[in-house]
Design an enzyme around this catalytic site. Structure first.
Site, PDB file in Angstrom:
ATOM      1  N   LYS A 116      26.734  56.848  24.667  1.00  0.00           N
ATOM      2  CA  LYS A 116      27.023  56.906  26.094  1.00  0.00           C
ATOM      3  C   LYS A 116      27.705  58.211  26.502  1.00  0.00           C
ATOM      4  O   LYS A 116      27.484  58.721  27.602  1.00  0.00           O
ATOM      5  CB  LYS A 116      27.880  55.706  26.504  1.00  0.00           C
ATOM      6  CG  LYS A 116      27.202  54.350  26.270  1.00  0.00           C
ATOM      7  CD  LYS A 116      25.930  54.206  27.084  1.00  0.00           C
ATOM      8  CE  LYS A 116      25.348  52.817  26.999  1.00  0.00           C
ATOM      9  NZ  LYS A 116      24.831  52.465  25.688  1.00  0.00           N
ATOM     10  N   LYS A 158      34.905  52.075  28.679  1.00  0.00           N
ATOM     11  CA  LYS A 158      33.630  51.649  28.123  1.00  0.00           C
ATOM     12  C   LYS A 158      33.482  52.112  26.675  1.00  0.00           C
ATOM     13  O   LYS A 158      33.943  53.192  26.306  1.00  0.00           O
ATOM     14  CB  LYS A 158      32.461  52.230  28.936  1.00  0.00           C
ATOM     15  CG  LYS A 158      32.382  51.753  30.371  1.00  0.00           C
ATOM     16  CD  LYS A 158      31.173  52.378  31.062  1.00  0.00           C
ATOM     17  CE  LYS A 158      31.005  51.901  32.471  1.00  0.00           C
ATOM     18  NZ  LYS A 158      29.821  52.517  33.124  1.00  0.00           N
ATOM     19  N   GLY A 165      27.884  44.837  28.324  1.00  0.00           N
ATOM     20  CA  GLY A 165      29.196  44.466  28.824  1.00  0.00           C
ATOM     21  C   GLY A 165      30.273  44.372  27.762  1.00  0.00           C
ATOM     22  O   GLY A 165      31.446  44.148  28.075  1.00  0.00           O
ATOM     23  N   GLU A 200      35.874  55.988  33.030  1.00  0.00           N
ATOM     24  CA  GLU A 200      35.197  56.397  34.256  1.00  0.00           C
ATOM     25  C   GLU A 200      35.890  55.777  35.461  1.00  0.00           C
ATOM     26  O   GLU A 200      36.597  54.771  35.350  1.00  0.00           O
ATOM     27  CB  GLU A 200      33.736  55.938  34.250  1.00  0.00           C
ATOM     28  CG  GLU A 200      32.857  56.680  33.278  1.00  0.00           C
ATOM     29  CD  GLU A 200      31.419  56.221  33.342  1.00  0.00           C
ATOM     30  OE1 GLU A 200      30.547  56.982  32.889  1.00  0.00           O
ATOM     31  OE2 GLU A 200      31.150  55.112  33.846  1.00  0.00           O
ATOM     32  N   HIS A 235      27.564  41.136  33.305  1.00  0.00           N
ATOM     33  CA  HIS A 235      26.839  42.401  33.135  1.00  0.00           C
ATOM     34  C   HIS A 235      25.392  42.200  32.693  1.00  0.00           C
ATOM     35  O   HIS A 235      24.741  43.142  32.241  1.00  0.00           O
ATOM     36  CB  HIS A 235      27.566  43.327  32.145  1.00  0.00           C
ATOM     37  CG  HIS A 235      28.986  43.608  32.511  1.00  0.00           C
ATOM     38  ND1 HIS A 235      29.329  44.451  33.539  1.00  0.00           N
ATOM     39  CD2 HIS A 235      30.157  43.143  31.995  1.00  0.00           C
ATOM     40  CE1 HIS A 235      30.647  44.503  33.639  1.00  0.00           C
ATOM     41  NE2 HIS A 235      31.166  43.720  32.723  1.00  0.00           N
ATOM     42  N   LYS A 237      21.541  41.115  33.867  1.00  0.00           N
ATOM     43  CA  LYS A 237      20.730  41.001  35.081  1.00  0.00           C
ATOM     44  C   LYS A 237      20.104  39.606  35.187  1.00  0.00           C
ATOM     45  O   LYS A 237      19.690  39.029  34.187  1.00  0.00           O
ATOM     46  CB  LYS A 237      19.634  42.069  35.063  1.00  0.00           C
ATOM     47  CG  LYS A 237      20.177  43.489  34.997  1.00  0.00           C
ATOM     48  CD  LYS A 237      19.099  44.486  34.621  1.00  0.00           C
ATOM     49  CE  LYS A 237      19.666  45.871  34.407  1.00  0.00           C
ATOM     50  NZ  LYS A 237      18.661  46.813  33.870  1.00  0.00           N
ATOM     51  N   ARG A 291      13.337  52.720  26.632  1.00  0.00           N
ATOM     52  CA  ARG A 291      12.374  51.662  26.282  1.00  0.00           C
ATOM     53  C   ARG A 291      11.833  51.042  27.557  1.00  0.00           C
ATOM     54  O   ARG A 291      12.247  51.398  28.658  1.00  0.00           O
ATOM     55  CB  ARG A 291      13.078  50.575  25.467  1.00  0.00           C
ATOM     56  CG  ARG A 291      14.304  50.007  26.188  1.00  0.00           C
ATOM     57  CD  ARG A 291      14.891  48.802  25.502  1.00  0.00           C
ATOM     58  NE  ARG A 291      16.183  48.435  26.025  1.00  0.00           N
ATOM     59  CZ  ARG A 291      16.396  47.746  27.147  1.00  0.00           C
ATOM     60  NH1 ARG A 291      15.363  47.382  27.886  1.00  0.00           N
ATOM     61  NH2 ARG A 291      17.616  47.433  27.536  1.00  0.00           N
ATOM     62  N   VAL A 294      12.945  44.674  30.775  1.00  0.00           N
ATOM     63  CA  VAL A 294      12.501  43.322  31.094  1.00  0.00           C
ATOM     64  C   VAL A 294      11.823  43.299  32.462  1.00  0.00           C
ATOM     65  O   VAL A 294      10.769  42.698  32.660  1.00  0.00           O
ATOM     66  CB  VAL A 294      13.697  42.339  31.086  1.00  0.00           C
ATOM     67  CG1 VAL A 294      13.264  40.946  31.522  1.00  0.00           C
ATOM     68  CG2 VAL A 294      14.348  42.288  29.713  1.00  0.00           C
ATOM     69  N   ARG A 337      14.607  35.892  36.286  1.00  0.00           N
ATOM     70  CA  ARG A 337      14.599  35.642  34.842  1.00  0.00           C
ATOM     71  C   ARG A 337      14.890  34.170  34.590  1.00  0.00           C
ATOM     72  O   ARG A 337      16.002  33.694  34.845  1.00  0.00           O
ATOM     73  CB  ARG A 337      15.647  36.498  34.138  1.00  0.00           C
ATOM     74  CG  ARG A 337      15.464  37.986  34.327  1.00  0.00           C
ATOM     75  CD  ARG A 337      16.368  38.749  33.378  1.00  0.00           C
ATOM     76  NE  ARG A 337      16.332  40.187  33.636  1.00  0.00           N
ATOM     77  CZ  ARG A 337      16.797  41.105  32.783  1.00  0.00           C
ATOM     78  NH1 ARG A 337      17.311  40.729  31.628  1.00  0.00           N
ATOM     79  NH2 ARG A 337      16.741  42.376  33.081  1.00  0.00           N
TER      80      ARG A 337
END
Length: 447
Positions: A116, A158, A165, A200, A235, A237, A291, A294, A337
């Protein structure tokens, strides 16, 4: 073009890749654990190879077994899907050493974007707007306090090697910082074997906006619009839209062009997603996923472009099939989902599906690898299907989604379908008025 693709994944994404390969006239190999012997992609593949017992580490994450399956079947390419080994640079390198094509970016690009801190440095260099914060990992509490004071509270800590998350903590004031820093480090070390963390600025009510990109590996890149993934819990979706109801045409074009140029300059190959927090008209880079996502399905719905076909084409050396000028956006799409989980507590609900009926009609797509009588194993992610709805505009899409949810039946287990039936009738959702904290706040209130 490839002769035979091994699909190094399971569930709906394995079936999704299998269908794309068959449409291109390419033979397929399904690998599976003993728990997935009756999976739909295993039944439909030209060949299948059992690669181990149920635990992922002994099967879907076992690189040596997957490479051996390639050697046994003569597969000349591997599609990793998402999750598992899809962002594993070592896996990409090992395949290359065996003259097997990894359908994805280079190992070097996976490494850069998987770290990251390095990803943020690279994004900044490529002209992508970033969240104010530390230049790299913070070494101790004293440095953390200095950085936090410079950018202003609240701040978020983070994990450098993180995701999902984990290793992520918010400090609202300096008094919170010490505990948040220690907790984030401990979680990061336990989850990723690396306790490095960075700081951050914490945005109060942002949207989660991601841009779908493609590169040909030779200096060309395009974007295929953005998706809004702000409806999340922990965190993760839950509901995604394309395009975002929060952006106007100028903002959409601006961030898309920035991402396409960055991908071209990076020399990136294949599909990727550049993710941002968006607040008060500004975009802030958070990460790049190297990648397929989903939620790639809603981008396919509004562009008419098969992203898996495009992945295979680029990986085989065929280059991009479209230029930026060729890409047109049509209507609005939403993905829900469907997880095998309690819709309130999100506790997994493995078991046997006694009845499975999917909705149909214009603009409805269901990606799922399950069927009536299928037993959902307790070892893997709880995603059992995705409902994708497309309409000429957002209002039509929402009405079609409401109808599709009413038709969707999954008996024998608990699923998140009741949650979506509630969401589609909520006025905030109907108006597109939500941020990344909205869902958890409303769940906490019992709404």
């Amino acid at each position: 073009m490839f002769q035979k693709i091994l699909i190094a994944n399971r569930g709906e994404i394995a079936l999704r890749v299998l269908r794309a390969a068959k449409e291109l006239g390419i033979q397929t190999v399904a690998v599976h654990s003993t728990a997935d012997a009756d999976a739909m992609h295993v039944r439909l593949a030209d060949e299948s190879v059992c690669i181990g017992p149920p635990p992922s580490r002994d099967s879907y994450l076992n690189i040596h077994q997957i490479v051996a399956a390639c050697e046994i079947t003569g597969a000349d390419a591997v599609h990793p899907g998402y999750g598992f080994l899809s962002e594993n640079a070592k896996f990409a390198d090992i395949l290359a050493a065996h003259n097997i094509t990894f359908i994805g970016p280079s190992g070097d690009h996976i490494r850069i974007m998987g770290d990251k801190i390095e990803a943020k440095r690279t994004a900044k260099r490529l002209g992508i707007p970033v969240v104010p914060g530390s230049e790299g990992a913070v070494s101790d509490e004293k440095e953390a306090k200095r950085v936090a004071a410079e950018i202003g509270y609240p701040v978020i800590i983070k994990a450098s090697a993180g995701g999902g998350g984990r290793g992520m903590k918010v400090a609202l004031t300096e008094a919170d910082l010490e505990v948040a820093l220690q907790t984030a480090r401990t979680e990061a070390g336990a989850a990723f074997g690396d306790d490095a963390v960075y700081i951050e600025k914490y945005l109060q009510k942002p949207r989660h906006i991601e841009v779908q990109i493609f590169g040909d590996g030779a200096g060309k890149g395009v974007h295929l619009g953005e998706r809004d993934c702000s409806l999340q819990r922990r965190h993760q979706k839950v509901w995604e839209e394309a395009n975002s109801p929060a952006l106007n045409a100028e903002e959409r074009s601006r961030i898309g062009d920035i991402c396409a140029n960055a991908v071209a300059n990076l020399g990136y190959s294949g599909a990727g997603t550049i993710e941002f927090l968006y607040e008060n008209g500004e975009f802030y880079f958070i990460e790049m996923n190297t990648r397929l996502q989903v939620e790639h399905t809603i981008t396919e719905a509004i562009t008419g472009i098969d992203l898996v076909h495009e992945q295979i084409r680029v990986a085989s050396g065929g280059g991009l099939s479209v230029t930026q000028d060729d890409i047109r956006f049509h209507g609005h799409a939403i993905e829900c989902r469907i997880n095998a989980e309690d819709p309130r507590t999100f506790v997994p609900s493995p078991g046997t599906i006694t009845h499975f009926h999917t909705p149909g009609g214009l603009g409805i797509r269901v990606d799922s690898g399950v069927y009536s009588g299928y037993r959902i194993p307790p070892y893997y992610d709880s995603l059992i299907g995705k409902l994708i709805v497309h309409g000429r505009n957002r209002v039509e899409c929402m009405m079609r989604l409401r109808r599709a949810l009413d038709e969707f039946v999954v008996d024998g287990i608990k699923t998140t379908l009741p949650l979506f039936r509630e969401l589609v009738g909520n006025p905030d959702i109907a108006n597109g008025d939500y941020d990344i904290h909205w869902l958890e706040k409303h769940l906490a209130k019992g709404e």
